[in-house]
Design a protein around this motif. Structure first.
Motif, short mmCIF file in Angstrom:
data_model
loop_
_atom_site.label_atom_id
_atom_site.label_comp_id
_atom_site.label_asym_id
_atom_site.label_seq_id
_atom_site.Cartn_x
_atom_site.Cartn_y
_atom_site.Cartn_z
N SER A 10 0.84 -1.19 0.00
CA SER A 10 0.00 0.00 0.00
C SER A 10 0.88 1.24 0.00
O SER A 10 2.12 1.15 0.05
CB SER A 10 -0.91 0.01 1.23
N PHE A 154 -4.68 -15.20 0.99
CA PHE A 154 -4.64 -13.79 0.64
C PHE A 154 -5.02 -12.95 1.85
O PHE A 154 -5.63 -13.43 2.81
CB PHE A 154 -5.59 -13.48 -0.53
N GLY A 157 -6.72 -7.06 1.64
CA GLY A 157 -6.42 -6.08 0.60
C GLY A 157 -6.70 -6.58 -0.80
O GLY A 157 -6.73 -5.80 -1.75
N ALA A 158 -6.95 -7.90 -0.93
CA ALA A 158 -7.25 -8.48 -2.24
C ALA A 158 -8.72 -8.39 -2.59
O ALA A 158 -9.09 -8.65 -3.74
CB ALA A 158 -6.81 -9.95 -2.26
N LEU A 161 -12.23 -3.71 -1.71
CA LEU A 161 -11.91 -2.71 -2.73
C LEU A 161 -13.19 -2.07 -3.26
O LEU A 161 -14.30 -2.51 -2.94
CB LEU A 161 -11.14 -3.37 -3.88
N GLN A 193 -4.18 -10.40 -10.09
CA GLN A 193 -3.91 -8.98 -9.89
C GLN A 193 -4.37 -8.15 -11.09
O GLN A 193 -4.97 -7.08 -10.92
CB GLN A 193 -2.42 -8.74 -9.66
N TRP A 205 -2.67 1.32 -3.86
CA TRP A 205 -3.49 0.48 -2.99
C TRP A 205 -3.56 1.08 -1.60
O TRP A 205 -2.55 1.52 -1.04
CB TRP A 205 -2.88 -0.93 -2.92
N ASP A 208 -2.21 -3.34 1.81
CA ASP A 208 -1.36 -4.32 1.15
C ASP A 208 -2.21 -5.38 0.47
O ASP A 208 -3.23 -5.82 1.01
CB ASP A 208 -0.44 -5.02 2.16
N LEU A 209 -1.78 -5.79 -0.71
CA LEU A 209 -2.40 -6.92 -1.40
C LEU A 209 -1.40 -8.06 -1.41
O LEU A 209 -0.36 -7.98 -2.06
CB LEU A 209 -2.79 -6.53 -2.83
N SER A 210 -1.71 -9.11 -0.67
CA SER A 210 -0.85 -10.29 -0.61
C SER A 210 -1.62 -11.49 -1.13
O SER A 210 -2.79 -11.69 -0.78
CB SER A 210 -0.40 -10.56 0.83
#
Length: 218
Positions: A10, A154, A157-158, A161, A193, A205, A208-210
């Motif tokens: 992010s 995940f 953050g995935a 949104l 992604q 972002w 965080d997108l993990s």
């Protein structure tokens, strides 16, 4: 076994961390955690938990997910760590039987594809976040990863949104995206992604997108 992962940070320091590897010759461990909040404190707390897991420095049996969560909860109570707690998904795969034993604590469910029923399986246990309560009886569960199955871990953050129209894009949308299946010859994490970016129009972002994908070949 093959692994694929993606981390998109992010705009602020965040608290995501993940890891995987052989626990011993017969078992493979995988985990993903997300510390509350943002900033330097969350990032440092995330790394402290990460190193406790990777270094196996907790007084516990790492092949038992519920015991691992219990040890983490004892070591990282929020009143002793600046009010920070974290969510986590932790699983152990038996490489001989393909049995997966797992436990989650306040974390989004892992998703398993390639099941015998042909459906996406949500893997989650009802445990509170780590550090939130001092005395917890953590529970674990188990399933089997079929040949060719994929396990998706995940952070929120995935899916927490907003799409281009200003509408919430949630977990159900991510599940449908994953259920659509991988593209031949392409990184599965990059496929996911790219699809998320197309829907949301995001170039930066807020969280965080993990994403971590484990594929057990036929």
């Amino acid at each position: 076994m093959r692994t694929d992962w993606l981390f998109v940070p992010s705009s602020d320091l965040g608290g995501d961390a993940f890891g995987y590897g052989k626990l011993d010759e017969e078992r493979f461990v995988v985990f993903l955690l997300d510390v509350s909040g943002h900033g330097v404190g969350a990032a440092m707390h995330s790394m402290a938990v990460f190193h406790a897991l990777r270094g196996k420095s907790l007084p516990t049996s790492f092949e038992h997910p519920a015991r691992v969560l219990d040890a983490l909860n004892r070591a990282f109570q929020m009143d002793q760590h600046g009010g920070m707690y974290f969510t986590i998904w932790y699983g152990v795969i038996d490489l001989t039987t393909r049995a997966l034993t797992y436990a989650s604590a306040g974390h989004p469910p892992a998703l398993l594809t390639g099941t015998s029923q042909g459906k996406l399986e949500k893997l989650r246990t009802r445990n509170p976040p780590i550090g939130a309560l001092p005395e917890v009886s953590f529970v674990e569960a188990s399933t089997v990863i079929e040949p060719g199955g994929r396990l998706y871990l995940f952070s929120d953050g995935a899916f927490e949104l907003t799409d281009r129209g200003g509408n919430a894009w949630g977990l159900a949308h991510l599940e449908a995206l994953i259920a659509a299946g991988p593209a031949s010859g392409r990184s599965e994490c990059l496929r996911v992604q790219t699809a998320i970016s197309h829907v949301t129009g995001a170039t930066r972002w807020d969280d965080d997108l993990s994403l971590l994908v484990v594929h057990l070949a036929d």
